[in-house]
Design an enzyme around this catalytic site. Sequence first.
Site, PDB file in Angstrom:
ATOM      1  N   CYS A  83      19.137  16.078   6.231  1.00 32.76           N
ATOM      2  CA  CYS A  83      18.151  15.643   5.219  1.00 32.76           C
ATOM      3  C   CYS A  83      17.561  14.278   5.557  1.00 32.76           C
ATOM      4  O   CYS A  83      16.669  13.794   4.854  1.00 32.76           O
ATOM      5  CB  CYS A  83      18.798  15.585   3.842  1.00 32.76           C
ATOM      6  N   HIS A 333      12.819  18.231  -2.990  1.00 29.97           N
ATOM      7  CA  HIS A 333      13.542  17.786  -1.788  1.00 29.97           C
ATOM      8  C   HIS A 333      13.351  18.786  -0.653  1.00 29.97           C
ATOM      9  O   HIS A 333      14.250  19.568  -0.337  1.00 29.97           O
ATOM     10  CB  HIS A 333      15.017  17.594  -2.151  1.00 29.97           C
TER      11      HIS A 333
HETATM   12  N1  COA Z   1      15.994  21.004 -11.145  1.00 27.41           N
HETATM   13  C1  COA Z   1      15.234  21.490 -12.162  1.00 27.41           C
HETATM   14  N2  COA Z   1      14.932  22.793 -12.303  1.00 27.41           N
HETATM   15  C2  COA Z   1      15.376  23.617 -11.340  1.00 27.41           C
HETATM   16  C3  COA Z   1      16.147  23.187 -10.255  1.00 27.41           C
HETATM   17  C4  COA Z   1      16.460  21.831 -10.181  1.00 27.41           C
HETATM   18  N3  COA Z   1      17.211  21.373  -9.184  1.00 27.41           N
HETATM   19  N4  COA Z   1      16.446  24.241  -9.480  1.00 27.41           N
HETATM   20  C5  COA Z   1      15.865  25.316 -10.053  1.00 27.41           C
HETATM   21  N5  COA Z   1      15.235  24.930 -11.176  1.00 27.41           N
HETATM   22  C6  COA Z   1      14.555  25.800 -12.139  1.00 27.41           C
HETATM   23  C7  COA Z   1      13.707  26.858 -11.490  1.00 27.41           C
HETATM   24  O1  COA Z   1      12.356  26.486 -11.415  1.00 27.41           O
HETATM   25  C8  COA Z   1      13.885  28.016 -12.438  1.00 27.41           C
HETATM   26  O2  COA Z   1      13.046  27.804 -13.551  1.00 27.41           O
HETATM   27  P1  COA Z   1      12.311  29.039 -14.269  1.00 27.41           P
HETATM   28  O3  COA Z   1      13.427  29.927 -14.751  1.00 27.41           O
HETATM   29  O4  COA Z   1      11.521  28.393 -15.361  1.00 27.41           O
HETATM   30  O5  COA Z   1      11.488  29.678 -13.197  1.00 27.41           O
HETATM   31  C9  COA Z   1      15.305  27.866 -12.947  1.00 27.41           C
HETATM   32  O6  COA Z   1      15.609  26.469 -12.826  1.00 27.41           O
HETATM   33  C10 COA Z   1      16.332  28.663 -12.171  1.00 27.41           C
HETATM   34  O7  COA Z   1      16.013  28.523 -10.808  1.00 27.41           O
HETATM   35  P2  COA Z   1      16.819  29.236  -9.668  1.00 27.41           P
HETATM   36  O8  COA Z   1      15.993  29.142  -8.430  1.00 27.41           O
HETATM   37  O9  COA Z   1      17.283  30.592 -10.130  1.00 27.41           O
HETATM   38  O10 COA Z   1      18.047  28.273  -9.533  1.00 27.41           O
HETATM   39  P3  COA Z   1      19.316  28.526  -8.684  1.00 27.41           P
HETATM   40  O11 COA Z   1      20.465  28.591  -9.623  1.00 27.41           O
HETATM   41  O12 COA Z   1      19.133  29.639  -7.731  1.00 27.41           O
HETATM   42  O13 COA Z   1      19.389  27.171  -7.820  1.00 27.41           O
HETATM   43  C11 COA Z   1      20.458  25.093  -7.455  1.00 27.41           C
HETATM   44  C12 COA Z   1      19.699  25.980  -8.454  1.00 27.41           C
HETATM   45  C13 COA Z   1      20.809  23.800  -8.160  1.00 27.41           C
HETATM   46  C14 COA Z   1      21.729  25.792  -7.005  1.00 27.41           C
HETATM   47  C15 COA Z   1      19.551  24.821  -6.224  1.00 27.41           C
HETATM   48  O14 COA Z   1      18.357  24.198  -6.647  1.00 27.41           O
HETATM   49  C16 COA Z   1      20.258  23.960  -5.201  1.00 27.41           C
HETATM   50  O15 COA Z   1      21.053  24.449  -4.419  1.00 27.41           O
HETATM   51  N6  COA Z   1      19.980  22.644  -5.181  1.00 27.41           N
HETATM   52  C17 COA Z   1      20.613  21.730  -4.245  1.00 27.41           C
HETATM   53  C18 COA Z   1      19.884  21.710  -2.945  1.00 27.41           C
HETATM   54  C19 COA Z   1      20.643  20.938  -1.897  1.00 27.41           C
HETATM   55  O16 COA Z   1      21.848  21.053  -1.760  1.00 27.41           O
HETATM   56  N7  COA Z   1      19.927  20.131  -1.131  1.00 27.41           N
HETATM   57  C20 COA Z   1      20.517  19.328  -0.089  1.00 27.41           C
HETATM   58  C21 COA Z   1      21.140  18.152  -0.659  1.00 27.41           C
HETATM   59  S1  COA Z   1      22.233  17.329   0.425  1.00 27.41           S
END
Ligand code: COA
Length: 385
Positions: A83, A333
Amino acid sequence: MKEVAIIGIGIIKFGELWDKSLRDIAVESALNCLEDSGTDRIDSINIGCMSSGLFIGQEHLASIIADYLGRLNIPSTRVESACASGGLAVRSAFLEVAAGMSDYALAIGVEKMTDVSMGEATYALATAADQDYEAFHGITFPGLYAMLARTHMERWGTTREQLAEVAIKNHRNGSMNQYAQFPFTITLDAVLKSTMIADPLRLLDCSPVTDGAAALLLTTVENAKKLKKHPVVVISGIGSAVDSIALSQRKDLLELKAVKTAAGMALQMSGRTINDIDFAEVHDCFTIAEILVLESMGILEPGKGGPATLEGYTALDGKFPVNPSGGLKSKGHPVGATGVAQIFEIVNQLRGNSGKRQIPGARIGLAQNMGGSGGSCICHIIEAK
Ligand code: COA
């Protein structure tokens, strides 16, 4: 070593960009950057991307992007540090100019993450964890940061409300950012009731999965002064350091050593102390990350990150604004683009062009971009001349 200025900045709106390819968004951000700079001269291209192979099945990006930008036959290099790939691309462009190898060096950060399922995206991201000691056993980045959060809560009494305030503040800032993936405000209640991802971190503690790109054009200060299009903004310091990737190899889980070292190097190079810095864009991939980074860089004492955030110290109108762009949490991100996008925000702030998010009198900003759970870190000090 020549003094280096940033004369052009470009970005695109982050989000789920299913109608655009990786090369489209990389080129679009680069063209926006050239238009902003007032020149179209590029002597080298420096690309930061973490994992285009796993996300879209395309490696060899240095050629693809140069080709679609219409700039073949110049040096083009892709760098990777998870990242922190974007920050590393800016460092690479800086070195080109500082060493006199390029008069004009373009840095592009790009990632296209939403063309795969969330499971595949999580796998791709987890390749930046230690395969033998972490990822192989099933732990993901939300899980790793959850352990750091739990440790912080136990050692310092950090509360769920304090963690949530990082996300609330960053969404408040991001709600005013036209390029943000999630430009809306959120409440404490919404954070505390959002889906549990890895205890104690909930959905609204996490940065999202994002498509995005950003670009910067660097040249010598001498050239920047001749262009006269924008106030001159320079990179006065850069620090880059690495740490053991695996949390199990670290003596203290709550001190991000690569962050501490990279920030110290950047400050030393710029001849500044942390007290000279007006504001920062930091790597808030999870709410606990912002707190750990501020404590590791010495902006806040260990254990004070949670209470200081809750008291508004890092708010836009606080003593030390952090993530005026909305940070990774609200802006999104796209991992390889993040380090470049952070500097986009800083330059805009230093030019006085940030509208409702403008930090009055901002002169010196710090960008902190890290890989994984702190296995690598690049810091830049950016100053208005
Ligand atoms: N913040 C706010 N809203 C979020 C979000 C976030 N981080 N991630 C998803 N959403 C929203 C989506 O838009 C969706 O909204 P909707 O229902 O109105 O369309 C809803 O939340 C569900 O989204 P979905 O894609 O099904 O979420 P998910 O459960 O599959 O994924 C996480 C959520 C947190 C697991 C994923 O965003 C993630 O893995 N984040 C971390 C990424 C990471 O590790 N980056 C590297 C860092 S070192």
